[in-house]
Design a protein around this motif. Structure first.
Motif, mmCIF file in Angstrom:
data_model
loop_
_atom_site.group_PDB
_atom_site.id
_atom_site.type_symbol
_atom_site.label_atom_id
_atom_site.label_comp_id
_atom_site.label_asym_id
_atom_site.label_seq_id
_atom_site.Cartn_x
_atom_site.Cartn_y
_atom_site.Cartn_z
ATOM 1 N N ASP A 10 0.811 -1.217 0.000
ATOM 2 C CA ASP A 10 0.000 0.000 0.000
ATOM 3 C C ASP A 10 0.844 1.266 0.000
ATOM 4 O O ASP A 10 0.299 2.375 -0.116
ATOM 5 C CB ASP A 10 -0.951 0.003 1.195
ATOM 6 C CG ASP A 10 -0.230 -0.156 2.524
ATOM 7 O OD1 ASP A 10 0.755 -0.917 2.578
ATOM 8 O OD2 ASP A 10 -0.654 0.472 3.512
ATOM 9 N N ARG A 11 2.158 1.116 0.143
ATOM 10 C CA ARG A 11 3.062 2.271 0.138
ATOM 11 C C ARG A 11 3.799 2.423 -1.201
ATOM 12 O O ARG A 11 4.615 3.338 -1.352
ATOM 13 C CB ARG A 11 4.097 2.140 1.255
ATOM 14 C CG ARG A 11 3.485 1.882 2.627
ATOM 15 C CD ARG A 11 2.881 3.118 3.234
ATOM 16 N NE ARG A 11 1.957 2.821 4.320
ATOM 17 C CZ ARG A 11 1.573 3.671 5.248
ATOM 18 N NH1 ARG A 11 2.059 4.901 5.233
ATOM 19 N NH2 ARG A 11 0.708 3.345 6.176
ATOM 20 N N LEU A 12 3.551 1.535 -2.139
ATOM 21 C CA LEU A 12 4.237 1.592 -3.425
ATOM 22 C C LEU A 12 3.752 2.788 -4.251
ATOM 23 O O LEU A 12 2.567 3.134 -4.242
ATOM 24 C CB LEU A 12 3.986 0.312 -4.219
ATOM 25 C CG LEU A 12 4.642 -0.973 -3.707
ATOM 26 C CD1 LEU A 12 4.097 -2.172 -4.467
ATOM 27 C CD2 LEU A 12 6.161 -0.902 -3.870
ATOM 28 N N ASP A 13 4.673 3.385 -4.987
ATOM 29 C CA ASP A 13 4.333 4.391 -5.987
ATOM 30 C C ASP A 13 4.033 3.644 -7.283
ATOM 31 O O ASP A 13 4.941 3.079 -7.909
ATOM 32 C CB ASP A 13 5.509 5.353 -6.182
ATOM 33 C CG ASP A 13 5.231 6.402 -7.245
ATOM 34 O OD1 ASP A 13 4.143 6.380 -7.858
ATOM 35 O OD2 ASP A 13 6.120 7.238 -7.483
ATOM 36 N N LEU A 14 2.782 3.624 -7.689
ATOM 37 C CA LEU A 14 2.357 2.832 -8.847
ATOM 38 C C LEU A 14 2.219 3.671 -10.110
ATOM 39 O O LEU A 14 1.689 3.199 -11.108
ATOM 40 C CB LEU A 14 1.023 2.142 -8.538
ATOM 41 C CG LEU A 14 1.039 1.157 -7.366
ATOM 42 C CD1 LEU A 14 -0.375 0.662 -7.082
ATOM 43 C CD2 LEU A 14 1.960 -0.017 -7.665
ATOM 44 N N SER A 15 2.715 4.901 -10.060
ATOM 45 C CA SER A 15 2.529 5.795 -11.206
ATOM 46 C C SER A 15 3.193 5.262 -12.474
ATOM 47 O O SER A 15 2.700 5.507 -13.581
ATOM 48 C CB SER A 15 3.062 7.196 -10.880
ATOM 49 O OG SER A 15 4.438 7.143 -10.510
ATOM 50 N N ALA A 16 4.290 4.524 -12.312
ATOM 51 C CA ALA A 16 4.970 3.959 -13.491
ATOM 52 C C ALA A 16 4.316 2.665 -13.960
ATOM 53 O O ALA A 16 4.718 2.104 -14.977
ATOM 54 C CB ALA A 16 6.440 3.699 -13.170
ATOM 55 N N ARG A 17 3.310 2.208 -13.225
ATOM 56 C CA ARG A 17 2.605 0.963 -13.575
ATOM 57 C C ARG A 17 1.108 1.223 -13.792
ATOM 58 O O ARG A 17 0.273 0.381 -13.454
ATOM 59 C CB ARG A 17 2.807 -0.084 -12.481
ATOM 60 C CG ARG A 17 4.239 -0.624 -12.399
ATOM 61 C CD ARG A 17 4.315 -1.794 -11.425
ATOM 62 N NE ARG A 17 5.609 -2.443 -11.398
ATOM 63 C CZ ARG A 17 6.008 -3.392 -12.241
ATOM 64 N NH1 ARG A 17 5.193 -3.774 -13.217
ATOM 65 N NH2 ARG A 17 7.197 -3.949 -12.130
ATOM 66 N N ASN A 18 0.799 2.389 -14.330
ATOM 67 C CA ASN A 18 -0.592 2.758 -14.608
ATOM 68 C C ASN A 18 -1.481 2.631 -13.378
ATOM 69 O O ASN A 18 -2.680 2.335 -13.487
ATOM 70 C CB ASN A 18 -1.150 1.915 -15.754
ATOM 71 C CG ASN A 18 -0.439 2.164 -17.063
ATOM 72 O OD1 ASN A 18 -0.143 3.314 -17.405
ATOM 73 N ND2 ASN A 18 -0.141 1.106 -17.800
ATOM 74 N N ASN A 19 -0.853 2.856 -12.225
ATOM 75 C CA ASN A 19 -1.588 2.788 -10.952
ATOM 76 C C ASN A 19 -2.269 1.439 -10.740
ATOM 77 O O ASN A 19 -3.331 1.362 -10.102
ATOM 78 C CB ASN A 19 -2.612 3.926 -10.863
ATOM 79 C CG ASN A 19 -1.932 5.281 -10.789
ATOM 80 O OD1 ASN A 19 -0.989 5.470 -10.026
ATOM 81 N ND2 ASN A 19 -2.403 6.222 -11.601
ATOM 82 N N GLU A 20 -1.636 0.384 -11.239
ATOM 83 C CA GLU A 20 -2.186 -0.957 -11.130
ATOM 84 C C GLU A 20 -1.285 -1.830 -10.271
ATOM 85 O O GLU A 20 -0.177 -2.189 -10.679
ATOM 86 C CB GLU A 20 -2.340 -1.597 -12.514
ATOM 87 C CG GLU A 20 -3.519 -1.084 -13.314
ATOM 88 C CD GLU A 20 -4.852 -1.505 -12.699
ATOM 89 O OE1 GLU A 20 -4.879 -2.515 -11.964
ATOM 90 O OE2 GLU A 20 -5.852 -0.821 -12.969
ATOM 91 N N LEU A 21 -1.750 -2.180 -9.096
ATOM 92 C CA LEU A 21 -0.985 -3.093 -8.240
ATOM 93 C C LEU A 21 -0.877 -4.476 -8.862
ATOM 94 O O LEU A 21 0.097 -5.198 -8.621
ATOM 95 C CB LEU A 21 -1.637 -3.183 -6.860
ATOM 96 C CG LEU A 21 -0.923 -4.054 -5.825
ATOM 97 C CD1 LEU A 21 0.511 -3.563 -5.576
ATOM 98 C CD2 LEU A 21 -1.715 -4.087 -4.521
ATOM 99 N N THR A 22 -1.852 -4.826 -9.683
ATOM 100 C CA THR A 22 -1.819 -6.136 -10.336
ATOM 101 C C THR A 22 -0.522 -6.349 -11.094
ATOM 102 O O THR A 22 0.016 -7.463 -11.123
ATOM 103 C CB THR A 22 -3.013 -6.287 -11.306
ATOM 104 O OG1 THR A 22 -4.225 -6.130 -10.572
ATOM 105 C CG2 THR A 22 -3.005 -7.650 -11.982
ATOM 106 N N SER A 23 0.012 -5.298 -11.708
ATOM 107 C CA SER A 23 1.248 -5.463 -12.479
ATOM 108 C C SER A 23 2.434 -5.766 -11.574
ATOM 109 O O SER A 23 3.382 -6.439 -11.971
ATOM 110 C CB SER A 23 1.523 -4.240 -13.347
ATOM 111 O OG SER A 23 2.159 -3.213 -12.648
#
Length: 261
Positions: A10-23
């Protein structure tokens, strides 16, 4: 298959992954990281963290307040017990003592730590312990308040072999992070050499402490493979052996997760 025994999805910056934790989960799976434990650090973000974790069958959660967050409030025993009953929650923590960054909240840290240990005893869930510059107090509180039949883990371990040995005697495992790959961590690698394999877990502590050779990038569960490789090199084992041993250790400690497999 590898298990990342401690991360903060929940602390990850997902901006480089289209805001998808699934990736992030998929990238981990592509490197045979099959399961991960998302660890709580405060009460405020716990509900959203649990909702995120529930989307993934292979991601577990903990409930607790990090020692550096106790100034915002420490959890009531009833709060911990309520969330410990959640099917996704397999551990208490992370809790513990941190005198390196915060000495003005020592009393609150101790009170919170003891409360987590009480919840562990009552729920039969293991405790994830953060300890920094607080060796004596951490061990004393574990001796006085921890249930050795339940046990737990000293996560992201950076302390001495003597502390590790005493924690192992209290039925605590020792978890190593990407720090063991750092050039200046030879003393810690010596501790890895001494800790018995049956007492070792591996973790990323993502998004922090990215291992070599990925320094400078955000840490992710997929990089627990580099931690496993470092343990394998130190112990003179194949990485597949480290994966199997640490996965079995994870299931032995976090038996609520093992029961769901």
């Amino acid at each position: 298959m590898f298990v990342d025994s401690h991360c903060h999805l929940d602390r990850l910056d997902l901006s480089a992954r289209n805001n998808e934790l699934t990736s992030v989960i998929d990238a981990a799976a592509a490197r045979d990281v099959s399961r991960m434990l998302c660890v709580a650090i405060d009460m405020e973000q716990l509900p959203s963290m649990l909702e995120t974790v529930k989307r993934f069958d292979n991601v577990y959660a903990s409930v607790g307040v990090h020692p550096l967050h106790v100034a915002d409030g420490i959890p009531e025993l009833s709060f911990l017990m309520e969330h410990a009953a959640d099917p996704k929650v397999i551990a208490l923590g992370e809790t513990g003592l941190d005198y390196f960054y915060s000495q003005d909240t020592v009393d609150l840290q101790k009170e919170s730590f003891i409360r987590h240990l009480q919840a562990s005893t009552d729920s039969r869930l293991p405790v994830i312990v953060h300890t920094r510059d607080a060796r004596e107090d951490t061990l004393n509180i574990l001796r006085q308040h921890a249930d050795p039949d339940v046990g737990g883990v000293l996560h992201c371990f950076t302390e001495s072999w003597e502390m590790a040995r005493q924690a192992i005697d209290l039925n605590y495992m020792i978890s190593f992070s990407g720090i063991i790959t750092f050039r200046n961590a030879e003393e810690l690698r010596q501790v890895v050499r001494q800790v018995p394999l049956d007492n070792i877990l591996i973790e990323t502590d993502a998004p922090y402490l990215t291992p070599v050779p990925f320094r400078g990038k955000q840490n992710e569960p997929q990089y627990v493979v580099e931690v496993a490789q470092c343990v394998a090199d130190i112990k003179g084992l194949r990485i597949e052996e480290v994966a199997e041993i640490t996965s079995n250790n994870f299931d032995r400690l976090f038996n609520k997760a093992a029961s769901k497999r």
